[in-house]
Every structure is written in C-alpha cells, then in structure tokens.
Design a protein around this motif. Sequence first.
Motif, PDB file in Angstrom:
ATOM      1  N   GLY A 229      -3.165  -8.825  -6.245  1.00 24.86           N
ATOM      2  CA  GLY A 229      -3.973  -7.770  -6.831  1.00 24.86           C
ATOM      3  C   GLY A 229      -4.590  -6.833  -5.810  1.00 24.86           C
ATOM      4  N   TYR A 230      -4.757  -5.594  -6.221  1.00 22.34           N
ATOM      5  CA  TYR A 230      -5.365  -4.565  -5.361  1.00 22.34           C
ATOM      6  C   TYR A 230      -6.214  -3.663  -6.233  1.00 22.34           C
ATOM      7  N   GLY A 231      -7.458  -3.442  -5.807  1.00 23.38           N
ATOM      8  CA  GLY A 231      -8.335  -2.531  -6.523  1.00 23.38           C
ATOM      9  C   GLY A 231      -9.180  -1.736  -5.546  1.00 23.38           C
ATOM     10  N   ALA A 232      -9.572  -0.535  -5.940  1.00 24.01           N
ATOM     11  CA  ALA A 232     -10.383   0.327  -5.082  1.00 24.01           C
ATOM     12  C   ALA A 232     -11.449   1.025  -5.911  1.00 24.01           C
ATOM     13  N   GLY A 233     -12.535   1.383  -5.268  1.00 27.70           N
ATOM     14  CA  GLY A 233     -13.613   2.112  -5.919  1.00 27.70           C
ATOM     15  C   GLY A 233     -14.393   2.904  -4.884  1.00 27.70           C
ATOM     16  N   HIS A 234     -15.408   3.638  -5.341  1.00 34.02           N
ATOM     17  CA  HIS A 234     -16.196   4.457  -4.426  1.00 34.02           C
ATOM     18  C   HIS A 234     -17.635   4.529  -4.912  1.00 34.02           C
TER      19      HIS A 234
ATOM     20  N   ARG B 228       2.034  -2.446  -3.337  1.00 32.74           N
ATOM     21  CA  ARG B 228       2.603  -1.653  -4.436  1.00 32.74           C
ATOM     22  C   ARG B 228       4.014  -1.173  -4.102  1.00 32.74           C
ATOM     23  N   ALA B 229       4.226  -0.781  -2.846  1.00 32.26           N
ATOM     24  CA  ALA B 229       5.546  -0.296  -2.442  1.00 32.26           C
ATOM     25  C   ALA B 229       6.599  -1.391  -2.571  1.00 32.26           C
ATOM     26  N   VAL B 230       6.250  -2.600  -2.146  1.00 33.17           N
ATOM     27  CA  VAL B 230       7.197  -3.706  -2.251  1.00 33.17           C
ATOM     28  C   VAL B 230       7.414  -4.076  -3.711  1.00 33.17           C
ATOM     29  N   ARG B 231       6.349  -4.069  -4.482  1.00 31.15           N
ATOM     30  CA  ARG B 231       6.456  -4.380  -5.911  1.00 31.15           C
ATOM     31  C   ARG B 231       7.451  -3.468  -6.630  1.00 31.15           C
TER      32      ARG B 231
ATOM     33  N   ALA C 150      -7.491  -2.477   4.711  1.00 35.37           N
ATOM     34  CA  ALA C 150      -7.310  -3.115   3.401  1.00 35.37           C
ATOM     35  C   ALA C 150      -6.528  -2.211   2.456  1.00 35.37           C
ATOM     36  N   THR C 151      -6.801  -0.913   2.510  1.00 32.11           N
ATOM     37  CA  THR C 151      -6.043   0.032   1.692  1.00 32.11           C
ATOM     38  C   THR C 151      -4.571   0.022   2.085  1.00 32.11           C
ATOM     39  N   ALA C 152      -4.297  -0.049   3.386  1.00 41.06           N
ATOM     40  CA  ALA C 152      -2.917  -0.108   3.854  1.00 41.06           C
ATOM     41  C   ALA C 152      -2.190  -1.310   3.257  1.00 41.06           C
ATOM     42  N   ILE C 153      -2.872  -2.439   3.191  1.00 33.58           N
ATOM     43  CA  ILE C 153      -2.261  -3.648   2.624  1.00 33.58           C
ATOM     44  C   ILE C 153      -2.004  -3.471   1.131  1.00 33.58           C
ATOM     45  N   GLY C 154      -2.983  -2.929   0.416  1.00 33.87           N
ATOM     46  CA  GLY C 154      -2.824  -2.734  -1.020  1.00 33.87           C
ATOM     47  C   GLY C 154      -1.711  -1.762  -1.365  1.00 33.87           C
TER      48      GLY C 154
ATOM     49  N   VAL D 267       5.054 -10.275  -4.275  1.00 33.98           N
ATOM     50  CA  VAL D 267       4.856  -9.964  -2.859  1.00 33.98           C
ATOM     51  C   VAL D 267       4.153 -11.130  -2.179  1.00 33.98           C
ATOM     52  N   VAL D 268       4.726 -11.614  -1.078  1.00 38.30           N
ATOM     53  CA  VAL D 268       4.133 -12.738  -0.362  1.00 38.30           C
ATOM     54  C   VAL D 268       3.813 -12.354   1.075  1.00 38.30           C
ATOM     55  N   ILE D 269       2.906 -13.109   1.671  1.00 44.40           N
ATOM     56  CA  ILE D 269       2.532 -12.938   3.078  1.00 44.40           C
ATOM     57  C   ILE D 269       3.267 -13.995   3.877  1.00 44.40           C
ATOM     58  N   SER D 270       4.165 -13.556   4.754  1.00 41.72           N
ATOM     59  CA  SER D 270       4.983 -14.495   5.511  1.00 41.72           C
ATOM     60  C   SER D 270       4.697 -14.478   7.011  1.00 41.72           C
TER      61      SER D 270
END
Length: 450
Positions: A297-302, A213-216, A205-209, A25-28
């Motif tokens: 990469g994408y990671g989340a925590g709480h 995943r959807a594109v991947r 940021a969650t929207a981007i992550g 996935v790239v940012i264009s």
Amino acid sequence: MTTSQLRTASEPDGGTPMHGTGRQVVISGIGLLTALGEGPEANWKALVAGESGIGPIRSYDPSPLQTRLGGEIADFDATRFATKRQLRTVNRGDRLALAAARLALDDAGLPHKQAGGDELGHRAGLYLGGNKSLGRMEQLIDELKVIRRPDGTADMAHLGRHGDVIMPPLFFVEGLPAGAVFNISQTYGIRGSSTFFAGYADAGATAIGRAMRAVRRGDADVALVGGYDDATSWWSMTLLDRLGILTTRNDRGTEAYRPYDRDRSGGLPGEGAALLVLEEKQAALRRGARIYAELTGYGAGHDARTPPAADPEGRGLARAVRRSLDDARLAADDLGYIASDGAATRLGDTGEAIALRTALGPAVGSVPVSTPKPQTGHLVGGGGALNAAVAALALHHGVLPATLNLDNPDPVCALDHVRGSARESRPSHAMALARGIEGQAVALTLSRWA
C-alpha cells in the motif's frame, strides 16, 4: 536475471507489457549505508542492539552552528562503488546513493554489469528521492578567490572576463539534483522508467510508492528505489540549523535526539542512503530470490500549512495512513508495527500521534511504534526510505527495534511505543511513515512474506 528474463516476466510474447492491478510487488534487496554501518545486516544488528551512530560532527569545524551533533559515516570509501570519472561529477550525497545502489543489487542477488552480468535493461526502473541543491563547493570556493578585491568585495567584471577559466568545468553538472539517477542508470544499464523526487523524508518514500505503482501496472518488472542525503555536510547544516527543527542540546551527545519524550527539543541530521530492490512477485520467485516483505500500500497527504510548521493534528499524515491501508485492502487492526517519523519537535511528534489516533481509531493502542532516527540521525531525503527498510526487516526477522532515548513518554504522544529494548513479534503487516517540512506526508504498507 538477464534482460530477456526481465522482459518475459510481464511480456510473455515479447510484445506489449500487460497492465492492470493484479501484479504483486515484493522487496528482494536492501542497500543501507548509515552511521551505524554498511548493509542491511550490520544496520539491523546495531538497531536491535540499541547502538547509536550519533556523535560530534568531525568532518569540519561546526562551532558556528547551534547544532553540532549528527550521524556521520566514518571512513566511507566511494572508490569501491564508483569510477574516478563519476567521482569528478558527483557530491557526497550522490556517492552515498551509488554505494547503496550496489549494496541493494548485490543483496538481491541480481546479476548486473558491475558483477559480470548484463544491463538491467528496459524493464528495470529507477525511482530516487533526495534533497540535493548543490554540487561540490570546495573547488569553486578555491577558484573564486581570484575575484576577491583587497577590500573583500567581489570583482564581477573580472569574473565576467575570465569566468570560463575560473569556474570548474563540471560545476553545474555536479549540482544537478538528479545526478545520482543518471550515474546509477548508466552504471547498471537501467533503461526503463526513472524519476527523481526532491524533498525531505517524504522524497524517498514517495519514490518507493511510485515505483510500486509502476511495477503493479506493468511499466517495470524490477525497480531500484529509495532515498539518500548528505545531511551532515556543512552546506546542509547551514540550512537545517536555521529552521528551528534541530536540537541544540549538544551536551547530551547520543541522548540528544529524544522523539516522543517529555524532554524532546528537536532532531539531529544523519548522512546516508536507503535503497530497495522492488520486483514483480512471480519474476522474483522464478529466480529464487529471498523476499523480505511484500509492498502492498501507498498513500500520500498534505498538511497545507506554512512550512516548516506541521499541522497540529497531522491531517496530511492521517490521510496518507488511511489511503495506504485502503490501497493494501487492510483494516486498522491488521497493522502490527509502525516505523514512525519521530521528528522530536514539540509540534511534529504531537501531530503524528494525533494523526495515528485519527486514522487508526481504537486499534492505535495495539500497534507497536518505533523510529530508528535517534540511532542514525534523520537522513532527510533518505529518512522515509530508511523507515521502509526498517519495516521490511522487522517483518522479515520478527523483531521490532526500540526507540532510543524515550525515557519519559509525553502523554500527548501516547502510543504503544517500543522502548527500552527490542520486542520480539511476528506482525503480519507494518507501515512506514515519512513527513516533509512543507507538509508532505507519505505512508507505505508492507506485509510479511509467508
């Protein structure tokens, strides 16, 4: 790119999409609208030059508020980006999102309906984050004056009898949290997966992550993603002003927002939007797209703490950073830059620094860190997305912007802070951080495009 090209990028036979984790996935494209300017070029130049968009709030009288500074966008003309019909059903935050969507798509060079092209179609997704809770309140307030009794109380019986005439007909439509999702989808013919995330900096940021995943996995070949907010509006400020997270040092003007500094006293809001165009790598290459960076990469925590207090050791953020690195298959010492959260609260900055030391270990001392927030203000729902854009631009240009107003670093926030002026560097990998006021934490890892 036409609808058929979007389809065939991951559907060679025009049938079932391919799934799996092998797609990159790239940012264009980058669409930015902040108090510093419009578009990635104007914002980047201002960030690197150390300019500030912070000033006294002028769109209304802020005198009853404790905090009267922010990053407002002057002379924003929404009619350049939306129809008159759309403008009747959206608030200022939605208008900023519509503007950033157009800026991002144009920057990516993607042909679209507003530029004489086709709909983006069913292989295009839309993932947005924001903090919208109200529509446009001005008309409602004006209309409700008729139910006010001489003693100042509200005549609810009168409202009940004549509410269908008193209430603005589109008031509840205007207030829909995901209003921008509908309007952007309609405008550009985005008919694939779409999601809205409500929250603070973590939302965008969650929207981007999630879009990555959807594109991947093949759910989409292109996605318009990011966050936005009208954080300096009176309605937003009346909430933020009471949370104890904003500085009240109005006398300091552009120097009031001081993350990681000994003299920090809280953040400042900024209105704006940061949207990115994500594409499957091969599809982007086939159309000759300019690529800013790869999203790896994408990671989340709480934190699992009572809001708005952050965990003293930033445990949610530490998890997010480790998970993002694992997702990107990188080690801590591979990182060459971090676009940090920089809340400028006593606990928030300390917890962020501790979290980075926990997650990165000995490597933390060699990873440059900075935040754009003292220049733009905190974009709230768009704050994390702005950091992602800054990280992508840093990788693309080989320059790391400095953290403004970091004159006397707090030893408990000891990191390799970029301060004073921008630093030339060619990092291979960068990370963008975002934290929410309810303990959410997100980390996005980006890699330089060769």
